[in-house]
Design a protein around this motif. Structure first.
Motif, PDB file in Angstrom:
ATOM      1  N   ARG A   1       0.797  -1.219   0.000  1.00  0.00           N
ATOM      2  CA  ARG A   1       0.000   0.000   0.000  1.00  0.00           C
ATOM      3  C   ARG A   1       0.837   1.280   0.000  1.00  0.00           C
ATOM      4  NH1 ARG A   1      -2.791  -3.138  -1.733  1.00  0.00           N
ATOM      5  NH2 ARG A   1      -4.880  -3.803  -1.100  1.00  0.00           N
ATOM      6  N   SER A   2       2.154   1.151  -0.201  1.00  0.00           N
ATOM      7  CA  SER A   2       3.021   2.318  -0.358  1.00  0.00           C
ATOM      8  C   SER A   2       4.148   1.965  -1.319  1.00  0.00           C
ATOM      9  CB  SER A   2       3.619   2.763   0.983  1.00  0.00           C
ATOM     10  OG  SER A   2       2.650   3.369   1.810  1.00  0.00           O
ATOM     11  N   ILE A   3       4.813   2.990  -1.834  1.00  0.00           N
ATOM     12  CA  ILE A   3       5.992   2.794  -2.669  1.00  0.00           C
ATOM     13  C   ILE A   3       7.048   3.818  -2.271  1.00  0.00           C
ATOM     14  CG2 ILE A   3       4.664   1.958  -4.636  1.00  0.00           C
ATOM     15  CD1 ILE A   3       5.623   4.924  -5.829  1.00  0.00           C
ATOM     16  N   GLU A   4       8.270   3.572  -2.737  1.00  0.00           N
ATOM     17  CA  GLU A   4       9.343   4.557  -2.665  1.00  0.00           C
ATOM     18  C   GLU A   4       9.871   4.791  -4.075  1.00  0.00           C
ATOM     19  OE1 GLU A   4      11.549   4.004   1.599  1.00  0.00           O
ATOM     20  OE2 GLU A   4      12.373   2.884  -0.091  1.00  0.00           O
ATOM     21  N   ASP A   5      10.491   5.942  -4.278  1.00  0.00           N
ATOM     22  CA  ASP A   5      11.118   6.200  -5.580  1.00  0.00           C
ATOM     23  C   ASP A   5      12.210   7.244  -5.395  1.00  0.00           C
ATOM     24  OD1 ASP A   5      11.488   5.897  -8.363  1.00  0.00           O
ATOM     25  OD2 ASP A   5      10.324   7.697  -8.741  1.00  0.00           O
ATOM     26  N   ASN A   6      13.417   6.784  -5.072  1.00  0.00           N
ATOM     27  CA  ASN A   6      14.513   7.714  -4.803  1.00  0.00           C
ATOM     28  C   ASN A   6      14.731   8.703  -5.932  1.00  0.00           C
ATOM     29  OD1 ASN A   6      15.112   6.739  -2.274  1.00  0.00           O
ATOM     30  ND2 ASN A   6      16.764   5.407  -2.948  1.00  0.00           N
ATOM     31  N   GLY A   7      14.542   8.250  -7.162  1.00  0.00           N
ATOM     32  CA  GLY A   7      14.811   9.099  -8.312  1.00  0.00           C
ATOM     33  C   GLY A   7      13.625   9.882  -8.827  1.00  0.00           C
TER      34      GLY A   7
END
Length: 302
Positions: A67-73
């Protein structure tokens, strides 16, 4: 890609593993089943199963129960793509985790030196991050203060970092955005290395927009004693990342007892994101299936 068909086929092919898990009191993985904590995959983590398109991956992650994501870029994506990601997350009722502030601190741009050109780069990155965050509905942004300035006493370096971060916090506060400072283990040249050091800096900055990103992989390498140190710094930690050590792969592949760590987080009432800031131990679709199973195993702490 028919995500739902793939999930059903995967469950059939791994039925014996699910039954074995259930025999130890674990819940079998079913489509759409969420987790006790809010684990956040990143771009490419399910590329073999969902394809290279990030939007397709987001939908696939949702089908798996994330139910969440990350995206460093994220800041490096086009504004159009940032907005599309934000819109997709909103439709799926998913959260956007951290992205990295552009030039938010590195070896060549250190806040410890109190050089105007470095601080200007950092503050410009903070301003740009506000616009990115609006497009993708982000609340947290990652900042690394950079390397030591070895020509200066440590106390002076710390004061310089605090002063720069206060200026960054002034940019983020009106928008409700939190810069999370990440102590790292990548090189001993980095200024920010320990959770308690980061805690001290956050207290000195004294802003709701300056907190700690506690990455258990880095902290296991630098200081160990994960649960005790999280407890000590708890009131300044709104964001967690994980990765097993050694190897920086999914939980169950190294020495960290993540089931106990996650039980601690749950008992503390942690409702934030747990970023899956690591690689995958096995290649291909089989590795991605094993990744999900690993999280099911360590999430079974109730």
């Amino acid at each position: 890609m028919q995500r739902r068909s793939f999930l059903k086929n995967s469950l059939l092919s791994t039925g014996s593993l699910a039954i074995a898990s259930a025999s130890f009191g674990r819940t079998q993985t079913v489509e759409g089943q969420t987790f006790h904590l809010d684990y956040a995959p990143h771009d490419g983590m399910f590329a073999n199963s969902a394809g290279k398109d990030f939007i397709d991956q987001l939908k696939y992650m949702h089908d798996l129960g994330f139910r969440s994501i990350e995206d460093n870029g994220m800041a490096g994506r086009t504004p159009e793509m940032q907005s599309k990601i934000g819109e997709t997350l909103a439709k799926l009722n998913m959260r956007m985790g951290v992205f990295v502030v552009p030039k938010g601190g590195n070896g060549a741009n250190t806040l410890a030196a109190k050089k105007k050109e470095h601080i200007d780069i950092f503050l410009d990155g903070c301003r740009k991050s506000v616009e990115v965050a609006k497009r993708c509905n982000a609340k947290w942004v990652t900042v690394v203060p950079g390397d030591f300035e070895k020509s200066l006493p440590l106390a002076i370096q710390t004061a310089n970092v605090v002063e720069a971060l206060r200026r960054g916090a002034e940019i983020f506060e009106p928008h409700g955005i939190i810069m999370v400072l990440e102590p790292l283990s990548d090189t001993p040249d980095l200024f920010l290395r320990y959770s308690t050091q980061t805690y001290e800096i956050c207290k000195a900055v004294d802003s709701p927009s300056c907190k700690i990103l506690y990455d258990a992989y880095h902290m296991q390498k630098n200081e160990g004693n994960l649960i005790k140190n999280m407890e000590l710094c708890w009131d300044e930690i709104p964001y967690i990342q994980v990765g097993d050590n050694p190897g920086r792969k999914e939980p169950t592949t190294g020495e960290v007892n993540y089931k106990n760590v996650f039980k601690f987080l749950h008992e503390k009432g942690y409702k934030g994101v747990v970023g899956m800031e690591h690689g995958i131990s096995q290649a291909g679709k089989a590795g991605e299936e094993r990744l999900v199973q690993a999280y099911r195993e360590v999430d079974d702490f109730m």
